[in-house]
Scaffold this motif. Structure first.
Motif, PDB file in Angstrom:
ATOM      1  N   GLU A 156      44.185  42.861  52.282  1.00 15.74           N
ATOM      2  CA  GLU A 156      43.608  41.549  52.580  1.00 15.74           C
ATOM      3  C   GLU A 156      43.611  40.669  51.343  1.00 15.74           C
ATOM      4  OE1 GLU A 156      39.741  41.576  54.403  1.00 15.74           O
ATOM      5  OE2 GLU A 156      40.530  40.716  56.252  1.00 15.74           O
ATOM      6  N   ASN A 157      44.753  40.677  50.625  1.00 13.53           N
ATOM      7  CA  ASN A 157      44.975  39.838  49.446  1.00 13.53           C
ATOM      8  C   ASN A 157      44.103  40.204  48.246  1.00 13.53           C
ATOM      9  OD1 ASN A 157      46.977  38.190  50.702  1.00 13.53           O
ATOM     10  ND2 ASN A 157      45.360  37.042  51.739  1.00 13.53           N
ATOM     11  N   LYS A 158      43.469  41.375  48.273  1.00 15.08           N
ATOM     12  CA  LYS A 158      42.730  41.848  47.101  1.00 15.08           C
ATOM     13  C   LYS A 158      43.457  43.068  46.540  1.00 15.08           C
ATOM     14  CE  LYS A 158      38.187  43.095  45.329  1.00 15.08           C
ATOM     15  NZ  LYS A 158      36.741  43.243  45.626  1.00 15.08           N
ATOM     16  N   ARG A 159      43.674  43.077  45.221  1.00 16.04           N
ATOM     17  CA  ARG A 159      44.484  44.107  44.576  1.00 16.04           C
ATOM     18  C   ARG A 159      43.613  45.225  44.013  1.00 16.04           C
ATOM     19  NH1 ARG A 159      47.393  44.601  39.392  1.00 16.04           N
ATOM     20  NH2 ARG A 159      49.512  45.390  39.756  1.00 16.04           N
ATOM     21  N   TYR A 160      44.024  46.461  44.279  1.00 11.89           N
ATOM     22  CA  TYR A 160      43.356  47.647  43.752  1.00 11.89           C
ATOM     23  C   TYR A 160      44.405  48.511  43.062  1.00 11.89           C
ATOM     24  CZ  TYR A 160      39.962  46.242  47.343  1.00 11.89           C
ATOM     25  OH  TYR A 160      39.091  45.536  48.132  1.00 11.89           O
TER      26      TYR A 160
END
Length: 209
Positions: A156-160
């Motif tokens: 969801e467009n968040k980078r981990y």
């Protein structure tokens, strides 16, 4: 029928291989719930539960969570297989079948339980490989444990960024993709938990050669 989590509950043709509805009915009856009582406890309509029990509707993640909470059972309880599959699978190193795909290879850690609600894999990713430009979307849940290297997940467009020992667990209907950030092969344990045991979510992750 649209569900609360934004996914459409699709009508399906019931088949002998698909027993979620039968499992739900058995669990409901074993818990002493009538259709109306379970509907009131879960906050769902009688019609919704009836359609699921009769194999005419596939529940969304949210719907199944509401039912499992009301019945006080884990979600996996809805996917008990009626087939004669082994209850224990012991596989020694070097005995696992390897399947090549575009960005590396995977080893199925539970091949004989292929209709189980959980699909565990040991995945080796080629240097600087990625899942492609299109995001991955499927039902259920996904768990990733990084064994070696550095692996990035965009959810969801968040980078981990996962390094050895890091893990991530998420709802698989969220658009996601992965990338091996290392110039060396990276390895991860991947567990796919589809809501529909017939879904080939592994095929969406890996284009085989």
């Amino acid at each position: 029928m649209d569900s609360l989590d934004g996914h459409r509950e699709e009508n399906i043709e019931g088949g002998d291989e698909y027993n979620l509805g039968r499992c739900l009915r058995a669990l409901r009856e074993a818990s002493g719930f009538s259709l109306r009582a379970l509907a009131e406890e879960s906050g769902l309509s009688v019609n919704t539960i009836s359609l699921i029990e009769n194999g005419k509707s596939t529940p969304s993640v949210t719907t199944l969570q509401k039912i499992s909470t009301a019945l006080q059972v884990p979600i996996v309880a809805f996917f008990n297989s009626e087939q004669n599959t082994p209850k224990v699978i012991y596989t020694q190193v070097g005995q696992r079948d390897q399947t090549l795909f575009r960005s590396g290879y995977l080893e199925d850690l539970g091949l004989e339980l292929s209709m189980s609600a959980f699909r565990p894999f040991l995945v080796t990713l080629a240097p600087e490989s990625h899942s492609g430009i299109d995001p991955l979307i499927h039902t259920g849940f996904e768990f990733v444990y990084c064994l070696s290297g550095r692996i990035a997940y965009l959810i969801e467009n968040k980078r981990y960024v996962l390094e050895p020992g890091d893990s991530i667990f998420f709802e698989a209907h969220l658009p996601h993709c992965w990338q091996n950030l290392s110039v060396e092969p990276s390895q991860k344990i991947l567990v796919l938990c589809p809501l529909d045991v017939r879904e080939r979510s592994v095929d969406r992750h890996f284009s085989t050669l």
